[in-house]
Design an enzyme around this catalytic site. Structure first.
Site, PDB file in Angstrom:
ATOM      1  N   GLU A 138      -4.638  -1.272  11.568  1.00 12.43           N
ATOM      2  CA  GLU A 138      -3.934  -2.276  10.768  1.00 12.43           C
ATOM      3  C   GLU A 138      -2.460  -2.091  11.087  1.00 12.43           C
ATOM      4  OE1 GLU A 138      -1.994  -4.225   8.823  1.00 12.43           O
ATOM      5  OE2 GLU A 138      -2.201  -2.935   7.075  1.00 12.43           O
ATOM      6  N   LEU A 139      -1.956  -2.943  12.000  1.00  7.75           N
ATOM      7  CA  LEU A 139      -0.636  -2.679  12.598  1.00  7.75           C
ATOM      8  C   LEU A 139       0.412  -3.702  12.150  1.00  7.75           C
ATOM      9  CD1 LEU A 139      -2.021  -1.708  16.120  1.00  7.75           C
ATOM     10  CD2 LEU A 139      -1.772  -0.292  14.082  1.00  7.75           C
TER      11      LEU A 139
ATOM     12  N   GLY B 112       0.019   1.291  10.347  1.00  5.75           N
ATOM     13  CA  GLY B 112       1.359   1.675  10.780  1.00  5.75           C
ATOM     14  C   GLY B 112       1.820   0.781  11.912  1.00  5.75           C
ATOM     15  N   SER B 113       2.737   1.317  12.715  1.00  7.79           N
ATOM     16  CA  SER B 113       3.380   0.477  13.727  1.00  7.79           C
ATOM     17  C   SER B 113       2.463   0.227  14.931  1.00  7.79           C
ATOM     18  CB  SER B 113       4.662   1.159  14.212  1.00  7.79           C
ATOM     19  OG  SER B 113       4.308   2.272  15.020  1.00  7.79           O
TER      20      SER B 113
ATOM     21  N   CYS C 223       3.945  -5.226   6.135  1.00  7.74           N
ATOM     22  CA  CYS C 223       3.475  -5.747   7.425  1.00  7.74           C
ATOM     23  C   CYS C 223       3.142  -7.234   7.356  1.00  7.74           C
ATOM     24  CB  CYS C 223       2.277  -4.937   7.913  1.00  7.74           C
ATOM     25  SG  CYS C 223       0.976  -4.842   6.678  1.00  7.74           S
TER      26      CYS C 223
ATOM     27  N   ASN D  39       5.119   2.603   3.260  1.00  6.58           N
ATOM     28  CA  ASN D  39       5.546   1.380   2.556  1.00  6.58           C
ATOM     29  C   ASN D  39       4.662   1.047   1.358  1.00  6.58           C
ATOM     30  OD1 ASN D  39       3.450   0.614   4.289  1.00  6.58           O
ATOM     31  ND2 ASN D  39       4.222  -1.467   4.480  1.00  6.58           N
TER      32      ASN D  39
HETATM   33  O1  SSN Z   1       2.140  -3.338   4.873  1.00  8.33           O
HETATM   34  C1  SSN Z   1       0.954  -3.451   5.059  1.00  8.33           C
HETATM   35  C2  SSN Z   1      -0.154  -3.299   4.029  1.00  8.33           C
HETATM   36  C3  SSN Z   1      -0.218  -4.475   3.154  1.00  8.33           C
HETATM   37  C4  SSN Z   1      -1.465  -4.471   2.281  1.00  8.33           C
HETATM   38  O2  SSN Z   1      -2.191  -3.465   2.181  1.00  8.33           O
HETATM   39  O3  SSN Z   1      -1.732  -5.516   1.705  1.00  8.33           O
END
Ligand code: SSN
Length: 478
Positions: free
Chosen positions: A249-250, A227-228, A283, A151
């Site tokens: 970091e989920l 990820g998930s 996320c 993403n």
């Molecule tokens: O989607 C998650 C990552 C968002 C970010 O790095 O700020």
């Protein structure tokens, strides 16, 4: 015609196709094949690991300032190439090219912050008895294995690579197989900036095989994953089996609490921009709009009007505000969320359907009157769907916000300072934005609580996961 450079892996100082069975990279806007993608075998991974071990010895022995100079040069190259790289991100991920460009600049800013933090990785001097010195040295933990999603195909690798390099660690990174050219571009810029070739190794492959192989290797000393939640739990278990620290970091399911002391039209309009950025595949995306009774209907009206006005299309086209979903799995998931909610009694106030039959486009969707057991308000939708829920009083809003096992990000809108204070302390999330939809920057901590994970990226905490504190006790003479 935008060129799409066939992505390669970078192993032991060479761009390589490796020995694994290649797969394909697909353009989500057209479903055309962009390129084939090399995949690593266990032997390729072992070469990457051996290289990372050598790279670690080299990188850790340089001064933080020298490391910083090199990485900053790489970031300057990245910034200069933003116009050239952005369309490649759009081709493989789908987001509008303007968003892709902002992501590149953000990646540069994150890596710059992280590597500069390496110059401030101060240790401690502990008061000692006469004739003794006692201090805590901060040292790099060792080679890091990083796993990044599709993403944010360049800023997420930026978070991992930046922090590891800033701490003095080497990295083996597995980029997303769906969006490989983005991470390739970042690695190229860092190498051109002078990063020693064995300090970074980039691989693609069968995700479960790659992660279990890297995590089990005694060379790897720390894991970082975005990820998930299910995959994060699995990797966290593997890391725990080898007693390796991890940053997880989920997923999230961010509540947006809108009180009746703010203008619902303003919050709705800004909410549409926040919700549908990257087609909702973020996320930290604002996800459950929890709106107080008195302004609920006005909020929905404004939100629906703004959502319907969004221009959805191929992200390479001028004026497009929302691109396709990144892959067919998301399309199927979104169709499932809408069907489930409707079957349980929810109303579709906007959208709800796939657009056309080529490319993974989905309408910006708004749902209201949603029963509590609908999947969309219990599972991370990760797509362009905005459920709006009604509440009456403050305690009810807090209860709805904290009801789920997620705890990454939250938002609230109110004119009351007293209420803001309560919200900041009581909503269970690692990040909270009050009266705006922005989230964290390079210089602020990013990470979750509850099942949304642990560890922080960015801010002054950014190197913590990749450094150890070694206590030294010295008697000044024998
Ligand atoms: O989607 C998650 C990552 C968002 C970010 O790095 O700020």
């Amino acid at each position: 015609m935008t060129d799409y450079k066939a992505p390669l892996m970078f192993i032991a100082g060479e761009w390589t196709r490796g020995s694994g069975q290649p797969t394909e990279v697909i353009n989500p806007a057209t479903e055309e094949i962009l390129s084939s993608l090399p995949r690593a075998t266990a032997d390729d991974l072992d070469r990457a690991l051996a290289s990372a071990q050598k790279g670690f010895e080299r990188w850790r022995s340089m001064s933080a300032e020298a490391r910083c100079d090199i990485v900053m040069k790489g970031c300057r190259i990245l910034r200069e190439r933003a116009d050239e790289i952005a369309p490649r991100i759009t081709l493989e991920q789908g987001k509008p090219v303007g968003e892709a460009k902002l992501e590149i600049i953000r990646a540069a800013s994150i890596v710059e912050w992280d590597v500069n933090e390496g110059r401030r990785a101060y240790g401690t001097i502990v008061p000692s008895d006469p004739g003794f010195n006692r201090f805590g040295l901060r040292l790099p933990i060792g080679p890091v294995a990083a796993f990044t999603p599709w993403n944010f195909p360049i800023s997420s690798p930026g978070r991992k690579i930046g922090a590891a390099l800033g701490a003095g660690c080497s990295v083996v990174i597995k980029g997303s197989e769906e969006t490989p050219a983005s991470v390739v571009a970042l690695v190229e810029c860092l190498l051109e900036g002078g990063l020693p070739a064995d300090v970074i190794n980039l691989v693609f492959g069968e995700p479960a095989m790659v992660s279990s192989h890297l995590i089990a290797s005694p060379i790897i000393r720390a894991i970082t994953f975005t990820g998930s939640i299910p995959v994060g739990k699995h990797l966290a278990q593997q890391a725990a089996a080898y007693m390796k620290p991890a940053v997880m970091e989920l997923g999230g399911h961010s509540p947006v609490i809108v009180f009746d002391d703010v203008d619902p039209a303003v919050v709705a309009k800004q909410g549409v921009a926040g919700k549908f950025r990257n087609a909702g595949q973020i996320c930290t995306a604002p996800t459950r709009f929890i709106v107080q009774d008195k302004v609920h209907d006005a909020f929905v009206d404004s939100f629906v009007t703004a959502a319907k006005a969004l221009r959805v299309g191929n992200g390479l086209e001028e004026g497009v505000q929302m691109g396709p979903l990144a892959n067919p799995r998301r399309l199927q998931a979104l169709e499932g969320f809408v069907a489930d909610a409707v079957a349980k009694g929810a109303k579709v106030a906007a959208g709800g359907n796939r657009i056309g039959n080529r490319g993974y486009f989905f309408e910006p969707t708004v749902l209201t009157d949603i029963p509590e057991d609908a999947d969309v308000i219990n599972l991370e939708p990760f797509g362009p769907i905005a459920p709006v829920i009604r509440f009456s009083d403050f305690e009810e809003a807090i209860a709805i916000a904290n009801r789920l096992p997620y705890g990454l990000c939250s938002y609230a809108f109110t004119s009351s300072q007293a209420r803001s204070y309560e919200l900041a302390h009581r909503v269970e999330s690692g990040i909270m934005s009050l009266n705006h939809y922005g989230t964290s920057q390079a210089d602020t901590p990013f990470g979750g609580v509850k099942e949304s994970g642990y560890g922080r990226e960015g801010g002054y905490e950014t190197l913590d996961a990749f450094m150890i504190t070694k206590f030294i006790s010295q008697k000044v003479s024998v």
